[in-house]
Design an enzyme around this catalytic site. Structure first.
Site, short mmCIF file in Angstrom:
data_model
loop_
_atom_site.label_atom_id
_atom_site.label_comp_id
_atom_site.label_asym_id
_atom_site.label_seq_id
_atom_site.Cartn_x
_atom_site.Cartn_y
_atom_site.Cartn_z
N TYR A 45 -0.45 -12.70 -34.51
CA TYR A 45 -0.64 -13.71 -35.55
C TYR A 45 0.67 -14.03 -36.24
O TYR A 45 1.03 -15.20 -36.44
CB TYR A 45 -1.67 -13.24 -36.58
CG TYR A 45 -1.82 -14.19 -37.74
CD1 TYR A 45 -2.59 -15.34 -37.61
CD2 TYR A 45 -1.18 -13.96 -38.95
CE1 TYR A 45 -2.72 -16.24 -38.66
CE2 TYR A 45 -1.30 -14.85 -40.01
CZ TYR A 45 -2.07 -15.99 -39.86
OH TYR A 45 -2.19 -16.88 -40.89
N ALA A 64 -10.70 -28.62 -41.05
CA ALA A 64 -11.05 -29.12 -42.38
C ALA A 64 -12.45 -28.74 -42.84
O ALA A 64 -12.88 -29.18 -43.91
CB ALA A 64 -10.89 -30.64 -42.41
N ASN A 65 -13.16 -27.93 -42.08
CA ASN A 65 -14.54 -27.63 -42.45
C ASN A 65 -14.67 -26.44 -43.41
O ASN A 65 -15.75 -26.18 -43.94
CB ASN A 65 -15.40 -27.36 -41.21
CG ASN A 65 -14.88 -26.20 -40.39
OD1 ASN A 65 -13.84 -26.33 -39.74
ND2 ASN A 65 -15.58 -25.08 -40.39
N GLY A 80 -12.24 -23.35 -46.11
CA GLY A 80 -11.00 -22.79 -46.62
C GLY A 80 -10.00 -23.82 -47.09
O GLY A 80 -10.33 -24.82 -47.75
#
Length: 302
Positions: free
Chosen positions: A172, A22-23, A25
């Site tokens: 990915y 949550a820090n 983007g």
């Protein structure tokens, strides 16, 4: 859901939400909007200094807690403390993700391929460890963040950790396919168990974060064009976060639904129901991946 924006998020007062990654983007936008509408938001981040800096930018009720999804020890420690401090958890947004570059295969603290460990296995374990807290809430939801790259990815169950012929971008895509399969299989199992928890999926299309363009670099010629176009091909992060915010908060959302952008092959635009790949929706693949995740993480539930 035509024209749905974050301003239409229902009142979230009295609800507790955990947002991983949550820090910055998509995670930061999601945490910001949930807090703006009244939720108590736990910013679950690997770097707590960055998390505290992000929390200062959010107008609302937040707290920052350390969570490294690439370490099962960290996941267990986070879940154990959160379960005590927040007996009822209304919303878990499994947003955090990592994209690797270059030819070198990297592994997690537990020896797993790093993208698979962070993007899928860590969230699988976290969800299971917080399941009782979710079940204690009123109308709880789990939102897993998928990607359009899941649509052409494939899983090799004989080499889930991609030890042979490793390619970071392909790994990915596999991790995001696994995340999508997990969210759908979670929905099936919650329904079977009669638990009132909705497992919902969302993807941001091509959004202006530090992850999406890199995730497209292995998609052949088209992917290279998209990656090079960069800002021209992507939408702002505030718009890219709308599908997961819709999945997390909109009235009438049902378990198993998948949301993404409506325009240009699901790369941008208003929120709509997105299309799943056949492999993601296959219950047999879901059961097989669930069994593998249980074995690899040691977290057994449902």
């Amino acid at each position: 859901m035509t024209g749905w924006t974050a301003d239409r998020i229902p009142d979230q007062h009295g609800r507790v939400a955990v947002v991983t990654g949550a820090n910055s983007g998509l995670g930061l936008v999601t945490a910001t909007e949930l807090a703006r509408h009244g939720a108590h938001v736990v910013l679950a981040v690997r770097n707590t200094a960055a998390g505290e800096q992000a929390a200062r930018r959010i107008d609302g009720d937040t707290e920052v807690r350390e969570l490294d999804l690439a370490s099962l020890e960290s996941v267990r420690a986070f879940a154990a403390k959160l379960a005590v401090d927040h007996p009822a958890l209304d919303l878990l947004v499994n947003n955090a993700g990592v994209v690797l570059l270059g030819p070198r295969r990297r592994t997690s603290a537990d020896g797993f391929e790093l993208q698979f460990a962070t993007n899928m296995l860590g969230h699988f374990a976290l969800t299971g460890l917080l399941l009782d807290n979710l079940a204690a809430a009123r109308e709880p939801r789990v939102v897993n963040l998928s990607s359009i790259t899941h649509k052409t990815a494939d899983l090799d169950f004989d080499d889930l950790m991609f030890e042979r012929g490793y390619r970071a971008a392909t790994a990915y895509g596999r991790s995001k396919l696994a995340t999508t399969i997990f969210g759908l299989e979670l929905d099936r199992r919650l329904r079977s168990a009669g638990l009132p928890i909705a497992s919902v999926l969302a993807h941001p299309g091509l959004t202006r974060t530090n992850l999406t363009p890199r995730a497209w670099e292995h998609r052949g010629r088209l992917g290279l064009v998209v990656a090079r176009l960069g800002l021209l091909a992507t939408q702002p992060v505030e718009r890219g976060a709308l599908p997961q915010l819709y999945a997390a908060t909109a009235a009438g959302v049902q378990g198993g639904q998948f949301f993404g952008p409506a325009g240009l092959a699901e790369t941008r635009g208003r929120v709509t129901e997105a299309r799943l790949s056949p492999k993601a929706a296959d219950p047999a693949i879901g059961r097989r991946l669930w069994a593998a995740a249980r074995r690899l993480t040691g977290v057994e539930y449902l």
